[in-house]
Design a protein around this motif. Structure first.
Motif, PDB file in Angstrom:
ATOM      1  N   LEU A   1       0.805  -1.212   0.000  1.00  0.00           N
ATOM      2  CA  LEU A   1       0.000   0.000   0.000  1.00  0.00           C
ATOM      3  C   LEU A   1       0.845   1.272   0.000  1.00  0.00           C
ATOM      4  CD1 LEU A   1      -2.887  -1.115   2.373  1.00  0.00           C
ATOM      5  CD2 LEU A   1      -2.726  -1.275  -0.126  1.00  0.00           C
ATOM      6  N   ALA A   2       2.158   1.122   0.163  1.00  0.00           N
ATOM      7  CA  ALA A   2       3.081   2.250   0.033  1.00  0.00           C
ATOM      8  C   ALA A   2       4.181   1.840  -0.950  1.00  0.00           C
ATOM      9  CB  ALA A   2       3.672   2.629   1.386  1.00  0.00           C
ATOM     10  N   PRO A   3       3.842   1.719  -2.234  1.00  0.00           N
ATOM     11  CA  PRO A   3       4.768   1.124  -3.200  1.00  0.00           C
ATOM     12  C   PRO A   3       5.972   2.013  -3.485  1.00  0.00           C
ATOM     13  CG  PRO A   3       2.843   2.001  -4.317  1.00  0.00           C
ATOM     14  CD  PRO A   3       2.557   2.088  -2.858  1.00  0.00           C
ATOM     15  N   SER A   4       7.057   1.343  -3.805  1.00  0.00           N
ATOM     16  CA  SER A   4       8.287   2.016  -4.201  1.00  0.00           C
ATOM     17  C   SER A   4       8.488   1.864  -5.698  1.00  0.00           C
ATOM     18  CB  SER A   4       9.478   1.378  -3.473  1.00  0.00           C
ATOM     19  OG  SER A   4       9.677   0.044  -3.947  1.00  0.00           O
ATOM     20  N   VAL A   5       9.571   2.431  -6.211  1.00  0.00           N
ATOM     21  CA  VAL A   5       9.949   2.245  -7.613  1.00  0.00           C
ATOM     22  C   VAL A   5      10.041   0.765  -7.943  1.00  0.00           C
ATOM     23  CG1 VAL A   5      11.884   2.519  -9.215  1.00  0.00           C
ATOM     24  CG2 VAL A   5      11.076   4.490  -7.900  1.00  0.00           C
ATOM     25  N   TRP A   6      10.569  -0.028  -7.025  1.00  0.00           N
ATOM     26  CA  TRP A   6      10.732  -1.476  -7.217  1.00  0.00           C
ATOM     27  C   TRP A   6       9.394  -2.148  -7.506  1.00  0.00           C
ATOM     28  CZ3 TRP A   6      13.655  -5.536  -8.120  1.00  0.00           C
ATOM     29  CH2 TRP A   6      13.335  -6.791  -7.589  1.00  0.00           C
TER      30      TRP A   6
ATOM     31  N   ASP B   1      -8.907  -2.016 -13.336  1.00  0.00           N
ATOM     32  CA  ASP B   1      -9.104  -1.698 -11.908  1.00  0.00           C
ATOM     33  C   ASP B   1      -7.892  -2.156 -11.099  1.00  0.00           C
ATOM     34  OD1 ASP B   1     -10.594  -0.773  -9.671  1.00  0.00           O
ATOM     35  OD2 ASP B   1     -11.343  -2.786  -9.275  1.00  0.00           O
ATOM     36  N   LEU B   2      -6.688  -2.035 -11.688  1.00  0.00           N
ATOM     37  CA  LEU B   2      -5.510  -2.640 -11.071  1.00  0.00           C
ATOM     38  C   LEU B   2      -4.889  -1.689 -10.050  1.00  0.00           C
ATOM     39  CD1 LEU B   2      -4.063  -5.361 -11.284  1.00  0.00           C
ATOM     40  CD2 LEU B   2      -2.391  -4.257 -12.761  1.00  0.00           C
ATOM     41  N   PHE B   3      -5.601  -1.500  -8.944  1.00  0.00           N
ATOM     42  CA  PHE B   3      -5.140  -0.659  -7.849  1.00  0.00           C
ATOM     43  C   PHE B   3      -4.190  -1.446  -6.948  1.00  0.00           C
ATOM     44  CE2 PHE B   3      -7.918   2.152  -9.623  1.00  0.00           C
ATOM     45  CZ  PHE B   3      -8.488   3.110  -8.811  1.00  0.00           C
ATOM     46  N   ARG B   4      -3.632  -0.744  -5.972  1.00  0.00           N
ATOM     47  CA  ARG B   4      -2.671  -1.366  -5.045  1.00  0.00           C
ATOM     48  C   ARG B   4      -3.249  -2.572  -4.324  1.00  0.00           C
ATOM     49  NH1 ARG B   4       0.050   4.109  -2.275  1.00  0.00           N
ATOM     50  NH2 ARG B   4      -0.104   5.390  -4.164  1.00  0.00           N
ATOM     51  N   ASP B   5      -4.555  -2.559  -4.068  1.00  0.00           N
ATOM     52  CA  ASP B   5      -5.157  -3.665  -3.325  1.00  0.00           C
ATOM     53  C   ASP B   5      -5.612  -4.805  -4.229  1.00  0.00           C
ATOM     54  OD1 ASP B   5      -7.259  -2.310  -4.467  1.00  0.00           O
ATOM     55  OD2 ASP B   5      -8.428  -2.103  -2.628  1.00  0.00           O
TER      56      ASP B   5
ATOM     57  N   ILE C   1       1.207   7.953  -7.267  1.00  0.00           N
ATOM     58  CA  ILE C   1       0.823   9.275  -6.785  1.00  0.00           C
ATOM     59  C   ILE C   1       0.995   9.368  -5.278  1.00  0.00           C
ATOM     60  CG2 ILE C   1      -0.849   9.565  -8.652  1.00  0.00           C
ATOM     61  CD1 ILE C   1      -3.068   9.165  -6.539  1.00  0.00           C
ATOM     62  N   ASP C   2       1.030  10.598  -4.814  1.00  0.00           N
ATOM     63  CA  ASP C   2       0.913  10.891  -3.390  1.00  0.00           C
ATOM     64  C   ASP C   2      -0.580  10.877  -3.061  1.00  0.00           C
ATOM     65  OD1 ASP C   2       1.812  12.016  -0.755  1.00  0.00           O
ATOM     66  OD2 ASP C   2       0.598  13.704  -1.463  1.00  0.00           O
ATOM     67  N   LEU C   3      -1.021   9.923  -2.260  1.00  0.00           N
ATOM     68  CA  LEU C   3      -2.452   9.739  -2.039  1.00  0.00           C
ATOM     69  C   LEU C   3      -3.155  10.969  -1.458  1.00  0.00           C
ATOM     70  CD1 LEU C   3      -2.614   6.032  -0.814  1.00  0.00           C
ATOM     71  CD2 LEU C   3      -3.258   6.933  -3.051  1.00  0.00           C
ATOM     72  N   PRO C   4      -2.584  11.669  -0.479  1.00  0.00           N
ATOM     73  CA  PRO C   4      -3.317  12.818   0.074  1.00  0.00           C
ATOM     74  C   PRO C   4      -3.564  13.946  -0.922  1.00  0.00           C
ATOM     75  CG  PRO C   4      -1.626  12.079   1.607  1.00  0.00           C
ATOM     76  CD  PRO C   4      -1.381  11.364   0.324  1.00  0.00           C
TER      77      PRO C   4
END
Length: 323
Positions: free
Chosen positions: A110-115, A193-197, A237-240
């Motif tokens: 839920l806090a992805p990096s470049v990797w 719909d390929l979101f982080r979750d 993106i920055d979520l906030p």
């Protein structure tokens, strides 16, 4: 993935018996998501996810389920629908169309990096290429036609500034869809719909490997670029604030491009498709928020998030160039 339909242990066991997967030892409702009823099912043979489809019909579902079978058969890590003795992968539970798929290993980032973003871009491209010979066809049911139908339903719930933004963007996307460049974009089955979750990773922290994509129940035939744009709007993106993280975005697009080279039209239209992705999810979240369905564990997403994302994409369009 809320719980709209309560499934008893006996209901789950009846399905599992037909699939020959052994006794059910645990059954647990899944709270995340807002479209279907989902349960984790544990049997003596493994871990599974049971989905009861609340909106999709028996006639619509073969596209999604057979797409997952098709991709799994070509080495794409996706849940594999389980078949009964006759080979049927679409079942019925509690009077609803249903499927049982294997549960992917790992967890969400839920806090992805470049990797992580690089791996998502790479696998997304491989998925698009693997789907080129998929024989079934169904349009993206949450595409432009749905936006045209749904925006007038939600605008009465919006303030003047938001209403102006969404109506202007819909007009922009309608014009874009008529252009030759847009119509020439590569198309095929997309996740949409390929979101982080909806992605799983497993392994040591900082070295996790992508173990799969899941929740294909918004999939349809659309431009591959739209699918990439949806990913960029969530993973990078920055979520906030909705602001783009260019390092993550560049890593994702470069990894995609290395597997499936992007055309000149795709590079030119990527900023517009990122706007399209923001409009799609802002519209659906407004609809779910203001016209909700009753469900146990249902938590509608905040629609203002994608309003912020769309404002950012309009104000600060991002153009990726090959290094």
């Amino acid at each position: 993935m809320a719980v709209f339909t309560e499934v008893s242990l006996a209901d789950a066991q009846a399905l599992v018996d037909r699939l020959g997967l052994g006794p059910v030892t645990a059954l647990r409702g899944i709270a995340s998501g807002i479209e279907n009823t989902n349960y984790f099912v544990t049997t003596e043979r493994g871990e599974w996810v049971l989905t009861l489809f609340e909106r999709l019909t028996h006639a619509q579902l073969p596209f999604y389920l057979h797409l997952m079978k098709h991709l799994a058969g070509r080495g794409i890590p996706v849940p594999d629908p389980q078949a009964d003795a006759t080979g049927e992968i679409l079942h019925t539970v509690c009077g609803k169309p249903a499927a049982l798929v294997d549960r992917l290993s790992g967890g969400h980032q839920l806090a992805p990096s470049v990797w992580h973003c690089r791996q998502v871009g790479q696998m997304l491209a491989r998925m698009h290429l693997a789907g080129r010979d998929y024989p079934r066809h169904q349009p993206n049911l949450r595409g432009l036609d749905w936006w045209i139908e749904t925006v007038p339903v939600v605008v009465p719930h919006m303030d003047e500034s938001a209403r102006q933004l969404i109506e202007d963007e819909l007009a922009f996307q309608r014009h874009l869809a008529d252009t030759a460049g847009y119509q020439a974009l590569p198309r095929g089955p997309v996740h949409a719909d390929l979101f982080r979750d909806n992605v799983m990773f497993d392994g040591l922290p900082g070295h996790e490997k992508l173990t799969g994509f899941f929740d294909f129940y918004f999939a349809g035939v659309d431009t591959w670029l739209f699918d990439l744009a949806v990913c960029l709007n969530d993973w990078c993106i920055d979520l906030p604030t909705g602001r783009l993280d260019e390092d993550r975005a560049s890593a994702m697009v470069a990894a995609y491009d290395a597997e499936c080279p992007l055309s000149a039209d795709e590079l030119r239209l990527l900023p517009a498709m990122m706007r399209a992705g923001a409009l799609r999810f802002w519209t659906s979240r407004l609809w779910d928020f203001h016209l909700p369905r009753e469900a146990s564990m249902l938590k509608p997403h905040d629609p203002t998030h994608f309003e912020r994302v769309l404002r950012e994409r309009v104000a600060n369009p991002w153009h990726w160039m090959r290094g």
